[in-house]
Design a protein around this motif. Structure first.
Motif, short mmCIF file in Angstrom:
data_model
loop_
_atom_site.label_atom_id
_atom_site.label_comp_id
_atom_site.label_asym_id
_atom_site.label_seq_id
_atom_site.Cartn_x
_atom_site.Cartn_y
_atom_site.Cartn_z
N TRP A 131 1.28 4.99 -0.03
CA TRP A 131 0.15 4.20 -0.56
C TRP A 131 0.33 4.04 -2.05
CZ3 TRP A 131 -4.15 5.75 -3.75
CH2 TRP A 131 -5.18 4.79 -3.85
N ILE A 133 -0.54 3.67 -5.76
CA ILE A 133 -1.72 4.03 -6.57
C ILE A 133 -2.10 2.85 -7.42
CG2 ILE A 133 -2.59 5.58 -8.35
CD1 ILE A 133 -0.61 7.68 -7.33
N PRO A 134 -3.38 2.39 -7.38
CA PRO A 134 -3.79 1.24 -8.19
C PRO A 134 -3.51 1.47 -9.67
CG PRO A 134 -5.47 1.78 -6.59
CD PRO A 134 -4.46 2.86 -6.52
N LYS A 135 -3.32 0.35 -10.37
CA LYS A 135 -2.91 0.41 -11.77
C LYS A 135 -3.92 1.13 -12.64
CE LYS A 135 -1.38 -2.61 -15.55
NZ LYS A 135 -1.14 -4.00 -15.98
N GLU A 138 -3.77 4.70 -11.96
CA GLU A 138 -2.53 5.25 -12.51
C GLU A 138 -2.72 5.59 -13.97
OE1 GLU A 138 1.41 6.47 -12.16
OE2 GLU A 138 0.41 5.42 -10.55
N THR A 161 -11.86 0.33 -9.12
CA THR A 161 -10.70 -0.50 -9.47
C THR A 161 -10.84 -1.79 -8.68
OG1 THR A 161 -9.26 0.24 -7.66
CG2 THR A 161 -9.32 1.61 -9.67
N GLU A 163 -8.89 -2.86 -6.61
CA GLU A 163 -8.43 -2.64 -5.25
C GLU A 163 -9.45 -1.88 -4.39
OE1 GLU A 163 -6.80 -1.95 -7.95
OE2 GLU A 163 -5.03 -3.26 -7.94
N TYR A 166 -12.98 4.69 -5.47
CA TYR A 166 -12.35 5.93 -5.10
C TYR A 166 -13.19 7.10 -5.62
CZ TYR A 166 -8.50 2.65 -4.50
OH TYR A 166 -7.76 1.60 -4.13
N HIS A 191 -10.24 7.60 -0.95
CA HIS A 191 -10.62 6.20 -0.96
C HIS A 191 -11.90 5.99 -0.14
CE1 HIS A 191 -9.56 1.77 0.14
NE2 HIS A 191 -10.39 1.84 -0.89
N ASP A 193 -13.05 3.92 1.87
CA ASP A 193 -12.60 2.80 2.69
C ASP A 193 -13.68 2.47 3.72
OD1 ASP A 193 -12.48 4.94 4.32
OD2 ASP A 193 -10.30 4.95 4.55
#
Length: 899
Positions: A131, A133-135, A138, A161, A163, A166, A191, A193
Motif C-alpha cells: 500500500w 503511503i500518501p504524500k 509521508e 489527506t 486519498e 487516517y 485507514h 476505509d
C-alpha cells in the motif's frame, strides 16, 4: 321579540356554549399541535444527537485502541534493541503481513532518534498488496514531520489527506520499564476505509460521512461545532442530518462527522396530528348535539320558569306561583321548591309581624334603657325604661339629638364626658355619671351597637344604658368591708399589709425611716372567759376608739384579728415611735372596762421595729420580726414595749424555735423522724426485760438531732400531739413486725399536751387493734408535771388503757412540788426516779437519801422503780445496794436505731 330572545338567559347560554366550544377546541387543537410537533421534533433531534455522539465516540475508541497497540510495541525491549542495532530478524518475526491484518493497520514506520526511517512499510491487508503511503502522510512521518516532534513522547489522532482519512499514532521507543534514553519513534497508520465506516453505521443506525471542515460548506455552523456542539438539520421530509466536529492532529484541518438518518419520528407526528384533527371534529359534533339536548331539556324550561318568577316579582299578589314543570328532575324540584319557598315567605311575613309585636312588648318591658338614634344623633326610638331614665317622653325628643337630653360626667363628678360616648362602641370608658335636667344623677354603663344596611353602611346606632347606681353603691360598700374590720371600723390585715409594703418601698426609694408596731392586749382572755365574747367585742370597740384618738393623722392603726392590733408610723424614727407607743400604752393602762358590774383592767404587749433603707427586709420578714418582738414583750411580763434589734438573743431564740416548727412539719412530711431504743438493766434476778423508745430527727447531712433540739419548740407551739401520734404508730408497727422474738417491755413517752387532746385515746386503741400487739409489752411513760397539769384527763387515759393490758410509768418522779401527794391517786406500774438525784448519788448523801426514799415508797405501793442517768458502774452498784429494780443510762447501754 328577537331582541327579547337575544337578551334572555337561554340565548346567552347557547351563544356562550357555542363560542366557548369553538374557542376551546381551537385552543386545544393549536396547543396540542404545537406540543406534539415540538415533542416529536425534540425526539427526532435527540435521536440524531445520540447517533452523532455515538459515531464520534466509536471513532475516538479506534484512536484509543490504536494508541494502546503502538504503546505496547514501542515499549518492547526487542523494539528498543532493534532501534539501537537493527536486526532483520526482529522485522521478520514481528511485522509480517499477518501483523498488519491482525492490527488492521496499513502502515508501520520506525524512525530513529536522528529522524531517519529505519523501517517503513505500507501493506493493504484487504487486498494483500503493498500500500503506497500518501504524500502528505509521508511528509508527516519524515524528519521534522508532524509526528516526529521531539518535545512530545506521544501523538495520535485523525489525519486527512486527499486519498482518505487516517488514524495515526506515534509513540517514543523506550525500554519496558519506561526509564532510559529515547531511541526513536514507532508510528502506525489505520485507514478509515469503507468497511470501518460501515461497521460504525451498523451500530448507530444511520449513514456516516467524514470530511474536512470547509468554510464555505459549514460556515453557518462552524462556531457551534468548534465548541464541541452538535448541529441537527432536517434535509427533507424523509431525511435529517447531524453534524459534529472531530479535531485533527493537524489543528488546521479539523474534520466534520455527518450522520444521515430517516425521519420516522416526524412521520409519526404527522400521523398523530391528523388523527387529532379528526377526533376533535367528531367531539365537536357530539358536543353540539349535547348542547341542543341541553337547550331543550334545561334552558327552554328554565326560560319559562324565569318568566313566571318575573311575573310574581312584579305582582303585589302574594298568592301567585310559578307553573309546575313536568318530570322528576332538578328543574321540576326547583319549581316546586320556589312555590314552597313562596308559601314559607307568606307564612314568615305573618310570623315576622308577630315577632315584631313581641319585640316591641319585650323592649318596653326590659329594665335597661334602649335608645335608637341615626347617624346624625337624632332619636328614633326609646323604650319605657329609657324614658324613665332620661325623664323625657319619646314624642318630645324625636326632633332632638341624643346628646342634648342629659349631661355626662366622670366618676369624680367634675370632669365632663363628651356625649358622643353614648354612641361610641370602642370607648374604653366603662362607667359615667348621667345628670338629668332635674338634677337627678345615675351611674350608668352602656353598650353601643351600629346597625348596617345590606351594603355595610351604618344607618343607625342602638345604645343600651344600664343603671348601675345601686350596684356601684354596693360595690363601694363591699370594697370598704374587704379592707376594714367589721367590728372596730379599723383597716384589716390585708389593707395593712398593702400599706406596709408601700412604706417599705418608700423607705427604699426615698431614703426615709418609718416604724411598725404590733400590739397584743394582755388579760383580754379573762374578759371573754368571764363575761362572754359579746363583752370582748364591746371592749375592742371602745379601746380601739381610745387608741385611734391618740394616733397621728399620718399613721395607720389596724386590727389584725382577735386582740391583735398594728400601727404603722410614717416618717417616724424609733425614739419618736417609742414616745408615741408609750403614750398609747398609758391610754390602755388607764382604761377600765365595766360590764355587768364587773370592772376589768387590761394591758398591752408591744413589739416595735424600724423600716429603714439599711434593713432591706421583705414584708414577710418585717412582720415576722415585729411579731417576735411582741412575743418577747409578752414573755417578759407584758404591758411593755420590746424594740427589735438584730442582736436580740430572746428574739433569736424565738425565731430559732419558729424555724424548728417548720423543720418539724417538713420532717413529718418527708419521714425524717426515726426511733431509737435504749435498753435497761434489771438489778434484781428473774425480772423481765425493759427498754425505752427515744425519738430522733434526721439532719440534712445524714446525722440525727437529739430531742433536746426540736421538742422545746414542739412543746411551745403545740406540735407534741402530732409527734406523739407518729411515735405511737411507728413503735407499734415495728414491735408487731418483730413479733415474739422481741422480749422487751417498751416504754413510749407521751407529753402533757397529748394527754389532753381529744381523740388521742381512741387513736391509741385503734393502732393497738390494727397492729395486734401484746399490750403487756407496752408501757406508756408520762411525766409527773404533765400528770399534775392534766390530772383528771390523765387518770381517764391511764384507766382506759390499763383496762386492755397496757402499763404506765411515771417519769421524772421527785421533780414536782407534791410528788408523793399525787402518787397515791395515780394508777401506775413503774416509778422513774428523776436523774438529777441519781447522777450525783455517789458523792451526795442527800441525793442518795432521796433515791432511797422514792424507792421505798414505790415498793410499799407495789411499784417497780427505775433509776435514770446510771452513767457508770459505781452508780449502778449503789442502786443495787438501795434495791432499785432497773437502771437506765449510758453505763448500761447507749441508744441505738430501732427498726
Amino acid at each position: 321579540m328577537a331582541e327579547k330572545h337575544f337578551t334572555g338567559l337561554r340565548a346567552k347560554m347557547l351563544v356562550v356554549v357555542a363560542a366557548g366550544m369553538i374557542l376551546l377546541f381551537t385552543i386545544l387543537f393549536l396547543a396540542a399541535r404545537m406540543v406534539l410537533l415540538d415533542g416529536y421534533s425534540k425526539l427526532e433531534s435527540n435521536k440524531t444527537v445520540i447517533q452523532v455522539n455515538s459515531a464520534v465516540t466509536l471513532l475516538k475508541e479506534q484512536t484509543k485502541q490504536l494508541d494502546g497497540i503502538v504503546s505496547e510495541y514501542a515499549h518492547w525491549d526487542d523494539t528498543y534493541q532493534y532501534m539501537i542495532q537493527p536486526d532483520s530478524r526482529y522485522i521478520e518475526s514481528n511485522y509480517t503481513d499477518g501483523t498488519f491484518t491482525n492490527l488492521k493497520v496499513k502502515a508501520i514506520v520506525l524512525v530513529n532518534s536522528e529522524g531517519e526511517a529505519i523501517y517503513k512499510r505500507g501493506f493493504d491487508f484487504s487486498t494483500g498488496k503493498l500500500w503506497p503511503i500518501p504524500k502528505l502522510l509521508e511528509q508527516a512521518v519524515s524528519k521534522d514531520g508532524l509526528f516526529l516532534d521531539p518535545s512530545k513522547d506521544h501523538l495520535s489522532g485523525f489525519f486527512w489527506t486527499p486519498e482518505g482519512i487516517y488514524i495515526v499514532s506515534a509513540t517514543d521507543v523506550l525500554p519496558s520499564g519506561g526509564n532510559g534514553l529515547r531511541r526513536g519513534t514507532l508510528i502506525m497508520v489505520r485507514h478509515l476505509d469503507q468497511s470501518l465506516i460501515a461497521h460504525v453505521e451498523q451500530i448507530i443506525g444511520a449513514n456516516l460521512t467524514i470530511e474536512p471542515m470547509l468554510k464555505d460548506r459549514f460556515a453557518d455552523m462552524q462556531q457551534i461545532l468548534a465548541n464541541n456542539g452538535v448541529v441537527v438539520k432536517p434535509l427533507s421530509d424523509t431525511q435529517v442530518a447531524g453534524y459534529a466536529m472531530i479535531k485533527s492532529v493537524d489543528e488546521y484541518a479539523n474534520l466534520v462527522v455527518t450522520t444521515l438518518g430517516g425521519r420516522e419520528i416526524f412521520a409519526q407526528g404527522e400521523y398523530t396530528l391528523s388523527f387529532l384533527s379528526w377526533a376533535t371534529s367528531i367531539i365537536a359534533l357530539m358536543l353540539a348535539g349535547i348542547s341542543w339536548i341541553f337547550d331543550r331539556m334545561v334552558l327552554l324550561r328554565l326560560e319559562r320558569m324565569s318568566e313566571d318568577v318575573k311575573r310574581i316579582g312584579e305582582s303585589a299578589n302574594t298568592k301567585s306561583r310559578v307553573r309546575k314543570l313536568n318530570g322528576q328532575d332538578e328543574l321540576a324540584s326547583l319549581s316546586n321548591g320556589i312555590n314552597g319557598m313562596l308559601d314559607r315567605i307568606e307564612d314568615s311575613q305573618y310570623e315576622l309581624q308577630l315577632e315584631k309585636d313581641r319585640a316591641q312588648v319585650t323592649l318596653e318591658g326590659i329594665a335597661d334603657a334602649v335608645i335608637t338614634s341615626n347617624e346624625a344623633g337624632f332619636v328614633l326610638y326609646m323604650n319605657a325604661a329609657a324614658e324613665r331614665l332620661t325623664g323625657v317622653d319619646l314624642s318630645e325628643v324625636k326632633t332632638k339629638t341624643l346628646w342634648s337630653l342629659f349631661r355626662l360626667m366622670a366618676e369624680d363628678k367634675t370632669t365632663p364626658v363628651n356625649s358622643t360616648w353614648l354612641t361610641d362602641s370602642y370607648s374604653v370608658l366603662e362607667e359615667v355619671i348621667l345628670e338629668r335636667a332635674d338634677g337627678a344623677e345615675f351611674v350608668i354603663r352602656k353598650s353601643a351597637s351600629p346597625l348596617y344596611d345590606s351594603d355595610g353602611n351604618t344607618f343607625a346606632i342602638v345604645t343600651v344604658l344600664h343603671d348601675v347606681t345601686m350596684l356601684r353603691n354596693l360595690s363601694n360598700q363591699l370594697s370598704f368591708q374587704a379592707r376594714h374590720d367589721q367590728l372596730t371600723g379599723l383597716i384589716n390585715r390585708y389593707e395593712f399589709d398593702r400599706k406596709t409594703q408601700i412604706a417599705i418601698d418608700d423607705a427604699a426609694t426615698e431614703n426615709r425611716i418609718h416604724c411598725l408596731a404590733y400590739i397584743d392586749l394582755d388579760q383580754f382572755k379573762i374578759v371573754n372567759d368571764t363575761c362572754g365574747h359579746m363583752a370582748g367585742d364591746v371592749l375592742l370597740k371602745q379601746l380601739s376608739n381610745h387608741i385611734k384618738a391618740k394616733v397621728r393623722s399620718s399613721d395607720t392603726l389596724a386590727r389584725l384579728g382577735g386582740d391583735e392590733f398594728a400601727l404603722l408610723l410614717m416618717g417616724c424614727d424609733l425614739d419618736k415611735a417609742q414616745e408615741i407607743i408609750e403614750s398609747l400604752l398609758q391610754v390602755v393602762r388607764e382604761y377600765r372596762f365595766t360590764f355587768d358590774d364587773k370592772v376589768f383592767k387590761i394591758g398591752a404587749s408591744v413589739g416595735l421595729t424600724e423600716i429603714s433603707p439599711s434593713h432591706n427586709l421583705t414584708l414577710s420578714e418585717l412582720l415576722s420580726t415585729v411579731d417576735s418582738a411582741c412575743y418577747t414583750a409578752k414573755e417578759e411580763g407584758g404591758n411593755r414595749i420590746h424594740v427589735y434589734r438584730s442582736d436580740d438573743k430572746d428574739i433569736k431564740e424565738h425565731n430559732n424555735q419558729l424555724e424548728w416548727v417548720s423543720r418539724i412539719h417538713l420532717g413529718l412530711e418527708k419521714k425524717q423522724f426515726v426511733l431509737y431504743i435504749q435498753r435497761m438493766e434489771s438489778l434484781t434476778a428473774g425480772a423481765e426485760l425493759h427498754c425505752e423508745l427515744l425519738i430522733r430527727m434526721q439532719a440534712m447531712d445524714g446525722s440525727y438531732y437529739p430531742p433536746g433540739y426540736f421538742l422545746p419548740a414542739a412543746e411551745r407551739y403545740h406540735l407534741m400531739p402530732i409527734i406523739d401520734r407518729w411515735v405511737v404508730g411507728e413503735a407499734l408497727s415495728i414491735i408487731a413486725r418483730k413479733g415474739a422474738s422481741f422480749p422487751y417491755v417498751c416504754a413510749i413517752n407521751l407529753s402533757g399536751q397529748t394527754l389532753s387532746e381529744e381523740g388521742f385515746l381512741e387513736y391509741v386503741i385503734e393502732q393497738i387493734k390494727l397492729h395486734k400487739v401484746n399490750t403487756s409489752r407496752i408501757c406508756f411513760e408520762i411525766t409527773e408535771t404533765s400528770v399534775i397539769a392534766n390530772l383528771n384527763k390523765a387518770r381517764q387515759f391511764m384507766h382506759a388503757l390499763r383496762e386492755i393490758g397496757c402499763r404506765f410509768s411515771l417519769d421524772d418522779f421527785g421533780s414536782g412540788l407534791s410528788s408523793f401527794a399525787y402518787l397515791k391517786n395515780l394508777e401506775v406500774d413503774f416509778l422513774k426516779i428523776d436523774g438529777m438525784f441519781v447522777k450525783a448519788i455517789v458523792n451526795n448523801k442527800i441525793d442518795r437519801a432521796m433515791v432511797e426514799s422514792i424507792n421505798n415508797v414505790g415498793h410499799v405501793m407495789g411499784l417497780h422503780t427505775i433509776a435514770e442517768f446510771a452513767e457508770n458502774n459505781e452508780i449502778i452498784n449503789i442502786l443495787k445496794e438501795i434495791g432499785v429494780d432497773y437502771a437506765q443510762g449510758y453505763g448500761v447501754a447507749k441508744p441505738e436505731l430501732f427498726e
